[in-house]
Design a protein around this motif. Structure first.
Motif, PDB file in Angstrom:
ATOM      1  N   ASN A  85      -6.675 -60.759  30.122  1.00  0.00           N
ATOM      2  CA  ASN A  85      -5.524 -59.951  30.509  1.00  0.00           C
ATOM      3  C   ASN A  85      -5.994 -58.910  31.505  1.00  0.00           C
ATOM      4  O   ASN A  85      -7.067 -58.345  31.369  1.00  0.00           O
ATOM      5  CB  ASN A  85      -4.900 -59.282  29.278  1.00  0.00           C
ATOM      6  N   ALA A 122      -2.753 -62.801  31.545  1.00  0.00           N
ATOM      7  CA  ALA A 122      -1.804 -61.956  32.280  1.00  0.00           C
ATOM      8  C   ALA A 122      -2.577 -61.198  33.346  1.00  0.00           C
ATOM      9  O   ALA A 122      -3.783 -61.020  33.256  1.00  0.00           O
ATOM     10  CB  ALA A 122      -1.114 -60.981  31.333  1.00  0.00           C
ATOM     11  N   ASP A 177       0.278 -67.657  27.701  1.00  0.00           N
ATOM     12  CA  ASP A 177       0.032 -66.398  26.995  1.00  0.00           C
ATOM     13  C   ASP A 177       0.092 -65.202  27.944  1.00  0.00           C
ATOM     14  O   ASP A 177      -0.674 -64.266  27.828  1.00  0.00           O
ATOM     15  CB  ASP A 177      -1.312 -66.452  26.265  1.00  0.00           C
ATOM     16  N   GLY A 178       0.994 -65.252  28.885  1.00  0.00           N
ATOM     17  CA  GLY A 178       1.174 -64.182  29.862  1.00  0.00           C
ATOM     18  C   GLY A 178       1.662 -64.772  31.172  1.00  0.00           C
ATOM     19  O   GLY A 178       1.937 -65.967  31.267  1.00  0.00           O
TER      20      GLY A 178
END
Length: 194
Positions: A24, A44, A65-66
């Motif tokens: 992320n 992300a 997941d993002g």
């Protein structure tokens, strides 16, 4: 990667190996000697190319997941992909003014939910193979089908050219270089805003 050094470290990325950038936040996607095997972008944040990058296999930009963004950066680094291109949508790739090159002797597919956007796109194959669009593609500047084999199959999708100049598609069309749009339902289209 913070300690990455081409002088002190040796990395071998096999043709079938997969590298995943899944953190992320911001990550540097470093160009590696010989290129990546398969490259997957997830997590992300901004995943930024820090040089001209070769992907010998598939490139995937996934929103599992993002919402990651693969960015060619203000330096407009070239991105060469020799496998299939898959993305969760136009927002997954920041093309800026970079070049995306599809080359070598493999059939390739561009598959993106809602379409993809490239600034410059070059298709230069070594055999009688097609790049097939499984989704719409928008080109900001130029489609280049240079000498050799450059074949694009619209496959029922729309190729949109935003550059209204007469040279927005370059390369001499011939049996080896062409756009295939034959569909009896007229779903394959080239929309050239002249």
């Amino acid at each position: 990667w913070l300690q990455f050094s081409e002088l002190n470290n040796t990395y071998t990325f096999g043709n079938t190996g997969q590298t995943i950038y899944s953190g992320n936040g911001q990550q540097d996607v470093r160009p590696v000697p010989g290129g990546y095997g398969h490259l997957r972008i997830r997590g992300a944040g901004n995943k930024q190319l820090s040089g001209a990058t070769l992907v010998k296999g598939d490139l995937e930009i996934l929103a599992t997941d993002g919402l990651p963004v693969l960015d060619v950066m203000p330096a407009n680094h070239d991105l060469t992909v020799r496998g299939n291109w898959t993305s969760y949508g136009e927002a997954g790739f920041n093309e800026r003014q970079g070049l995306v090159l599809f080359d070598q002797g493999l059939a390739q597919t561009v598959s993106t939910t809602g379409g993809e956007r490239f600034h410059n796109w070059r298709i230069q194959k070594t055999g009688a193979l097609y790049v097939t669009m499984a989704s719409d593609v928008t080109l900001v500047n130029n489609l280049n089908l240079p000498s050799g084999n450059g074949r694009l199959d619209l496959d029922g999708n729309t190729l949109v050219l935003l550059n209204g100049a007469g040279n927005a598609i370059t390369g001499a069309f011939a049996n080896q270089r062409h756009i295939r749009s034959e569909r009896t339902d007229n779903t394959s289209k080239v929309q050239w805003d002249i």
